[in-house]
Design a protein around this motif. Structure first.
Motif, PDB file in Angstrom:
ATOM      1  N   SER A   1      -5.369   7.285  -9.698  1.00 28.35           N
ATOM      2  CA  SER A   1      -4.781   6.468 -10.773  1.00 28.35           C
ATOM      3  C   SER A   1      -4.352   5.105 -10.249  1.00 28.35           C
ATOM      4  CB  SER A   1      -3.601   7.198 -11.420  1.00 28.35           C
ATOM      5  OG  SER A   1      -2.638   7.500 -10.433  1.00 28.35           O
ATOM      6  N   GLY A   2      -4.024   5.024  -8.961  1.00 30.13           N
ATOM      7  CA  GLY A   2      -3.573   3.743  -8.405  1.00 30.13           C
ATOM      8  C   GLY A   2      -4.661   3.035  -7.617  1.00 30.13           C
ATOM      9  N   ARG A   3      -5.850   3.620  -7.583  1.00 27.27           N
ATOM     10  CA  ARG A   3      -6.991   3.086  -6.830  1.00 27.27           C
ATOM     11  C   ARG A   3      -6.554   2.676  -5.414  1.00 27.27           C
ATOM     12  NH1 ARG A   3      -9.243  -1.408  -9.916  1.00 27.27           N
ATOM     13  NH2 ARG A   3      -7.195  -1.584 -10.823  1.00 27.27           N
TER      14      ARG A   3
ATOM     15  N   ASN B   1       0.824  -1.221   0.000  1.00 30.25           N
ATOM     16  CA  ASN B   1       0.000   0.000   0.000  1.00 30.25           C
ATOM     17  C   ASN B   1       0.859   1.274   0.000  1.00 30.25           C
ATOM     18  OD1 ASN B   1       0.983  -0.205   2.561  1.00 30.25           O
ATOM     19  ND2 ASN B   1      -0.903   0.426   3.578  1.00 30.25           N
ATOM     20  N   ILE B   2       2.134   1.129  -0.401  1.00 33.11           N
ATOM     21  CA  ILE B   2       2.972   2.331  -0.546  1.00 33.11           C
ATOM     22  C   ILE B   2       3.549   2.351  -1.960  1.00 33.11           C
ATOM     23  CG2 ILE B   2       4.964   3.627   0.321  1.00 33.11           C
ATOM     24  CD1 ILE B   2       4.560   2.400   3.030  1.00 33.11           C
ATOM     25  N   VAL B   3       3.453   3.508  -2.606  1.00 33.72           N
ATOM     26  CA  VAL B   3       4.001   3.648  -3.959  1.00 33.72           C
ATOM     27  C   VAL B   3       4.965   4.832  -3.965  1.00 33.72           C
ATOM     28  CG1 VAL B   3       2.031   2.632  -5.173  1.00 33.72           C
ATOM     29  CG2 VAL B   3       2.028   5.082  -4.646  1.00 33.72           C
ATOM     30  N   GLY B   4       5.823   4.870  -4.988  1.00 32.12           N
ATOM     31  CA  GLY B   4       6.818   5.937  -5.044  1.00 32.12           C
ATOM     32  C   GLY B   4       6.595   6.855  -6.225  1.00 32.12           C
ATOM     33  N   ILE B   5       6.894   8.124  -6.046  1.00 27.37           N
ATOM     34  CA  ILE B   5       6.798   9.070  -7.168  1.00 27.37           C
ATOM     35  C   ILE B   5       8.098   9.871  -7.279  1.00 27.37           C
ATOM     36  CG2 ILE B   5       4.288   9.319  -6.937  1.00 27.37           C
ATOM     37  CD1 ILE B   5       4.880  12.205  -5.805  1.00 27.37           C
TER      38      ILE B   5
ATOM     39  N   ASN C   1       0.099  15.885  -5.172  1.00 26.67           N
ATOM     40  CA  ASN C   1      -0.206  14.783  -6.100  1.00 26.67           C
ATOM     41  C   ASN C   1      -1.016  13.669  -5.452  1.00 26.67           C
ATOM     42  OD1 ASN C   1       0.941  15.090  -8.830  1.00 26.67           O
ATOM     43  ND2 ASN C   1       2.824  15.495  -7.691  1.00 26.67           N
ATOM     44  N   TYR C   2      -1.402  13.836  -4.202  1.00 23.90           N
ATOM     45  CA  TYR C   2      -1.958  12.682  -3.487  1.00 23.90           C
ATOM     46  C   TYR C   2      -3.237  12.151  -4.141  1.00 23.90           C
ATOM     47  CZ  TYR C   2      -6.148  13.153  -0.484  1.00 23.90           C
ATOM     48  OH  TYR C   2      -7.429  13.194  -0.022  1.00 23.90           O
ATOM     49  N   LEU C   3      -4.063  13.055  -4.684  1.00 17.38           N
ATOM     50  CA  LEU C   3      -5.292  12.544  -5.314  1.00 17.38           C
ATOM     51  C   LEU C   3      -5.007  11.937  -6.687  1.00 17.38           C
ATOM     52  CD1 LEU C   3      -8.200  14.977  -4.350  1.00 17.38           C
ATOM     53  CD2 LEU C   3      -7.895  12.578  -3.702  1.00 17.38           C
ATOM     54  N   ASN C   4      -4.018  12.500  -7.390  1.00 13.67           N
ATOM     55  CA  ASN C   4      -3.614  11.889  -8.678  1.00 13.67           C
ATOM     56  C   ASN C   4      -3.184  10.445  -8.457  1.00 13.67           C
ATOM     57  OD1 ASN C   4      -3.974  14.089 -10.322  1.00 13.67           O
ATOM     58  ND2 ASN C   4      -1.875  14.837 -10.101  1.00 13.67           N
ATOM     59  N   VAL C   5      -2.361  10.242  -7.426  1.00 15.80           N
ATOM     60  CA  VAL C   5      -1.850   8.890  -7.150  1.00 15.80           C
ATOM     61  C   VAL C   5      -2.988   7.999  -6.638  1.00 15.80           C
ATOM     62  CG1 VAL C   5      -0.276   7.551  -5.690  1.00 15.80           C
ATOM     63  CG2 VAL C   5       0.476   9.737  -6.644  1.00 15.80           C
TER      64      VAL C   5
END
Ligand code: GAP
Length: 493
Positions: A205-207, A63-67, A198-202
């Motif tokens: 897009s990443g559901r 549940n963690i992604v990187g940008i 960017n939190y809502l973009n991620v």
């Protein structure tokens, strides 16, 4: 700092330069204060630290992604985040030397001196006075304390001080060709805001479902008034940050979890756990309702390496207000209290923020050893970096015993078979002993020597950095031997 620790620190800095880890920036122009360049082995070590952090924080959590967000951002972001108005240090100038100091650091140095002299209660009293003045942003009081303590400028030796003023730490520059006020933009002083905006973009897009995290590694810039202690306080540095978005009301529990998780991450690299401690913030940043530092005992004392902050919904709420865009998340899960979905809310955020350069220095200091290898027959010593093999810049060095008889060609052939998997070095200059010492100094876990026997039976000598033991092994076993030791699995499991 005692003589020994002072010397150790100086030796580490000298070693870092001599062996291509860290150079003063713009050195041929006499350097640029508080800016450093990473050399050929420093860049590798830094990349390996980043990889360890990225793998453990991003890839090990589903549940963690990187940008990777841009350094330049809309200037309103820094107004919303509070950095334009509040990101400053109290500073004071000495009128005789024209030197600028951080008022709180002058007082902190004084407190340390009082402590050293055994004047503990005086030191404690001053600490309380200073904390109160900082909390109340009482700048005249900070000046009074400096005068009362008779603190002198180390350059001029006088107490001819200016008023204390707030000094904003952000660097600004201009974007575009037309120079007017609206073109001013800032170099980011933290990577976190790139994640917030960017939190809502991620999320969309990443559901992603709450709780979830967004991580980022990148440069940050601060016009630090005082540059100190090598790469501890720089004007251009790198952060590894993760924002964890949680349901309001659960932040205390997630704060405790991340505080513990992050402290455990450090000793996995082989650092002595006793060298770490927590420091609770008494003066909280404008965005936080709780904050702890993870401090490491450097030769010059305990210093912050990482911060764990409970940032509430401050940043997202501010961005909602300043941008006019909704920053809410819809939570479809059923709240057992109301038996209805939690619905729309602005998440709370727990942040873990580690300074990559401080982590780098910590790693170098921890690994650096001056070892006496003398025997009854001869004096001998070596300087070795006992880096965790996963972090070592070079995983193995390949040496032909001599520069003829087909040994260089055979060594190159072995290198070619390994270089797709590992970062290697080839060395044929000087005696084998000297080559071992050079590899010890950069922390290479294995040295592989190709000799005449290799041409007959395809075996080589492999020498281990830490034990200095040598063994004869089949060349086709090398990828397994090296791979087993340097595998990220060793750290991540
Ligand atoms: N986003 C939160 C934040 O930036 P911080 O405590 O100001 O929090 C986080 O910075 C980490 O960044 C610190 O723990 C430290 O390791 C590193 N850091 C901060 N200022 C630095 C500087 N001038 N030079 C090198 N590292 C720095």
């Amino acid at each position: 700092m005692s003589k020994n620790t002072d010397e150790l620190f100086k030796n580490v800095i000298a070693h870092a330069k001599e062996y291509g880890f860290v150079f003063p920036s713009s050195e041929i122009y006499d350097g640029l204060s508080a800016v450093y360049d990473y050399g050929q082995f420093g860049a590798e070590l830094k990349n390996n630290i980043k990889t360890y952090w990225w793998k453990s924080m991003v890839q090990m959590h589903d549940n963690i992604v990187g940008i990777d967000s841009a350094i330049f951002m809309h200037p309103k972001i820094w107004k919303a985040s509070g950095h334009v108005d509040g990101f400053s240090d109290p500073m004071i100038d000495n009128k005789d030397s024209n030197k600028r100091y951080r008022a709180d650091q002058l007082l902190e140095d004084r407190i340390a001196k009082l402590d050293e002299e055994g004047k503990t209660s005086e030191a404690e009293e001053l600490q309380v006075e200073m904390d109160n003045a900082l909390k109340a942003e009482n700048l005249p009081r900070l000046r009074e304390l400096i005068i009362e303590q008779n603190i002198k400028c180390p350059i001029s030796g006088t107490t001819n001080w200016t008023e204390v003023r707030q000094f904003n730490l952000m660097f600004s520059t201009r974007v575009g060709a037309i120079a007017d006020e609206s073109d001013t933009i800032y170099l980011r002083p933290e990577t976190a805001q790139g994640i917030f905006v960017n939190y809502l973009n991620v999320q969309k897009s990443g559901r992603m479902k709450i709780p979830f995290g967004i991580a980022q590694i990148g440069k940050a810039f601060r016009n630090e008034v005082i540059a100190r202690q090598f790469i501890i306080r720089m004007r251009e540095f790198e952060q590894m940050e993760m924002q964890y978005f949680v349901r309001p009301g659960t932040q205390a529990q997630w704060f405790d979890k991340w505080k513990e998780t992050r402290l455990k991450w450090h000793p996995a690299l082989g650092t002595d756990a006793a060298k770490y401690r927590y420091h609770e913030h008494t003066k909280l940043a404008h965005y936080a309702d709780a904050a702890y530092d993870i401090e490491f005992e450097f030769p010059f004392g305990f210093k912050e390496v990482e911060g764990i902050h409970s940032r509430t919904d401050f940043d997202l709420s501010q961005h909602q207000q300043f941008s006019g865009k909704k920053m809410q998340y819809f939570d479809p899960e059923i709240d057992p209290a109301t038996e209805k979905p939690y619905g729309n809310y602005i998440p709370y955020v727990i942040e873990t923020s580690i300074g990559l350069d401080r982590m780098f220095l910590l790693t170098m200091i921890n690994a650096y050893r001056e070892e006496d290898l003398s025997t009854d027959e001869k004096q001998d010593s070596r300087t070795v970096l006992r880096l965790h093999p996963c972090l070592a810049p070079v995983k193995a060095a390949v040496f032909p015993l001599i520069k003829k008889d087909g040994l260089p060609e055979k060594a190159r052939e072995i290198m070619d078979s390994l270089k797709l998997d590992f970062n290697l070095q080839y060395e044929e200059k000087d005696a084998i002993g000297k080559r071992y010492r050079r590899q010890d100094a950069i922390g290479t876990p294995f040295c592989i020597t190709v000799d005449h026997q290799t041409l007959e039976d395809n075996t080589v000598t492999i020498r281990h950095r830490d034990s200095m033991k040598q063994e004869r092994v089949a060349a086709d076993q090398l990828d397994k031997i090296i791979g087993d030791l340097v595998s990220w699995k060793n750290l991540l499991k």
